[in-house]
Write a protein that holds these residues in place. Structure first.
Motif, PDB file in Angstrom:
ATOM      1  N   UNK A 134      56.612  30.073 -40.005  1.00 56.52           N
ATOM      2  CA  UNK A 134      56.509  28.705 -40.525  1.00 56.52           C
ATOM      3  C   UNK A 134      55.120  28.403 -41.096  1.00 56.52           C
ATOM      4  N   UNK A 135      54.151  29.240 -40.798  1.00 56.43           N
ATOM      5  CA  UNK A 135      52.777  29.022 -41.269  1.00 56.43           C
ATOM      6  C   UNK A 135      52.407  29.933 -42.440  1.00 56.43           C
ATOM      7  N   UNK A 136      53.382  30.617 -43.013  1.00 50.72           N
ATOM      8  CA  UNK A 136      53.135  31.562 -44.108  1.00 50.72           C
ATOM      9  C   UNK A 136      52.867  30.785 -45.402  1.00 50.72           C
ATOM     10  N   UNK A 137      51.642  30.335 -45.565  1.00 52.13           N
ATOM     11  CA  UNK A 137      51.264  29.478 -46.695  1.00 52.13           C
ATOM     12  C   UNK A 137      51.294  30.201 -48.037  1.00 52.13           C
ATOM     13  N   UNK A 138      51.157  31.511 -48.050  1.00 55.27           N
ATOM     14  CA  UNK A 138      51.177  32.244 -49.317  1.00 55.27           C
ATOM     15  C   UNK A 138      52.584  32.304 -49.909  1.00 55.27           C
ATOM     16  N   UNK A 139      53.590  32.068 -49.067  1.00 52.86           N
ATOM     17  CA  UNK A 139      54.978  32.095 -49.524  1.00 52.86           C
ATOM     18  C   UNK A 139      55.435  30.752 -50.090  1.00 52.86           C
ATOM     19  N   UNK A 140      54.573  29.730 -49.973  1.00 52.41           N
ATOM     20  CA  UNK A 140      54.913  28.376 -50.424  1.00 52.41           C
ATOM     21  C   UNK A 140      54.131  28.091 -51.712  1.00 52.41           C
ATOM     22  N   UNK A 166      43.432  27.191 -46.418  1.00 56.77           N
ATOM     23  CA  UNK A 166      44.874  27.222 -46.692  1.00 56.77           C
ATOM     24  C   UNK A 166      45.655  27.138 -45.390  1.00 56.77           C
ATOM     25  N   UNK A 167      46.686  26.299 -45.399  1.00 49.57           N
ATOM     26  CA  UNK A 167      47.552  26.131 -44.242  1.00 49.57           C
ATOM     27  C   UNK A 167      48.636  25.134 -44.559  1.00 49.57           C
ATOM     28  N   UNK A 168      49.576  24.953 -43.628  1.00 54.97           N
ATOM     29  CA  UNK A 168      50.740  24.111 -43.907  1.00 54.97           C
ATOM     30  C   UNK A 168      51.007  22.983 -42.919  1.00 54.97           C
ATOM     31  N   UNK A 212      42.674  38.941 -44.243  1.00 57.08           N
ATOM     32  CA  UNK A 212      43.238  40.253 -44.553  1.00 57.08           C
ATOM     33  C   UNK A 212      44.753  40.167 -44.432  1.00 57.08           C
ATOM     34  N   UNK A 213      45.448  41.086 -45.073  1.00 58.52           N
ATOM     35  CA  UNK A 213      46.909  41.112 -44.964  1.00 58.52           C
ATOM     36  C   UNK A 213      47.326  41.269 -43.506  1.00 58.52           C
ATOM     37  N   UNK A 214      46.584  42.070 -42.761  1.00 57.30           N
ATOM     38  CA  UNK A 214      46.895  42.299 -41.352  1.00 57.30           C
ATOM     39  C   UNK A 214      46.795  40.992 -40.550  1.00 57.30           C
ATOM     40  N   UNK A 215      45.721  40.225 -40.762  1.00 57.55           N
ATOM     41  CA  UNK A 215      45.557  38.958 -40.047  1.00 57.55           C
ATOM     42  C   UNK A 215      46.584  37.922 -40.507  1.00 57.55           C
ATOM     43  N   UNK A 216      46.844  37.875 -41.812  1.00 54.55           N
ATOM     44  CA  UNK A 216      47.820  36.925 -42.348  1.00 54.55           C
ATOM     45  C   UNK A 216      49.212  37.174 -41.773  1.00 54.55           C
ATOM     46  N   UNK A 217      49.592  38.431 -41.628  1.00 56.22           N
ATOM     47  CA  UNK A 217      50.927  38.784 -41.129  1.00 56.22           C
ATOM     48  C   UNK A 217      51.123  38.406 -39.662  1.00 56.22           C
ATOM     49  N   UNK A 226      35.565  33.606 -39.215  1.00 55.54           N
ATOM     50  CA  UNK A 226      36.352  33.415 -37.997  1.00 55.54           C
ATOM     51  C   UNK A 226      37.730  32.837 -38.326  1.00 55.54           C
ATOM     52  N   UNK A 227      37.770  31.890 -39.244  1.00 58.32           N
ATOM     53  CA  UNK A 227      39.044  31.286 -39.661  1.00 58.32           C
ATOM     54  C   UNK A 227      39.903  32.319 -40.390  1.00 58.32           C
ATOM     55  N   UNK A 228      39.289  33.111 -41.262  1.00 59.98           N
ATOM     56  CA  UNK A 228      40.025  34.155 -41.987  1.00 59.98           C
ATOM     57  C   UNK A 228      40.591  35.183 -41.010  1.00 59.98           C
ATOM     58  N   UNK A 229      39.848  35.480 -39.961  1.00 53.26           N
ATOM     59  CA  UNK A 229      40.330  36.424 -38.950  1.00 53.26           C
ATOM     60  C   UNK A 229      41.567  35.863 -38.229  1.00 53.26           C
TER      61      UNK A 229
END
Length: 116
Positions: free
Chosen positions: A105-111, A33-35, A95-100, A81-84
């Motif tokens: 502009x890269x917040x793919x979960x918001x799109x 996942x990415x934008x 994880x939520x911590x890594x995602x935050x 490694x990518x998830x981290x």
């Protein structure tokens, strides 16, 4: 004539060793996942762990093609490694911590439709 036969035998031996070493080289495709191009750079950099020969993520298809040595790493280790780095990769979720830590502009979960 003996030199030619010896040289041919040596070349066959070296070719056999090279072929045997290449059996551990694998190519896999992972949904990541990415934008954008920033995501692309981050994903590819995160994928380049020890044993990875090539990593190429396509921003349109969201697919990462990795070529790696199965003797040095695994698909799961690459995904972790990518998830981290903040991106869901294959079956591994960031994880939520890594995602935050991702730029806004890269917040793919918001799109809608951009994440898994």
């Amino acid at each position: 004539m003996k030199h030619i036969i010896s040289l041919l035998a040596l070349m066959l031996f070296i070719s056999g060793i090279s072929f045997a070493q290449n059996k551990s080289v694998k190519t896999d495709t992972i949904y990541v996942a990415g934008l954008c191009e920033k995501c692309e750079k981050r994903i590819e950099n995160a994928a380049y762990i020890k044993g990875v020969k090539r990593a190429d993520w396509n921003v349109e298809t969201k697919k990462l093609v990795v070529i790696y040595s199965a003797e040095k790493t695994s698909l799961k280790a690459i995904e972790e490694s990518i998830a981290h780095a903040g991106h869901d990769a294959g079956d591994i979720r960031a994880t939520d911590e890594d995602y935050k830590k991702l730029p806004h502009c890269c917040a793919y979960k918001d799109v809608a439709g951009a994440g898994n």
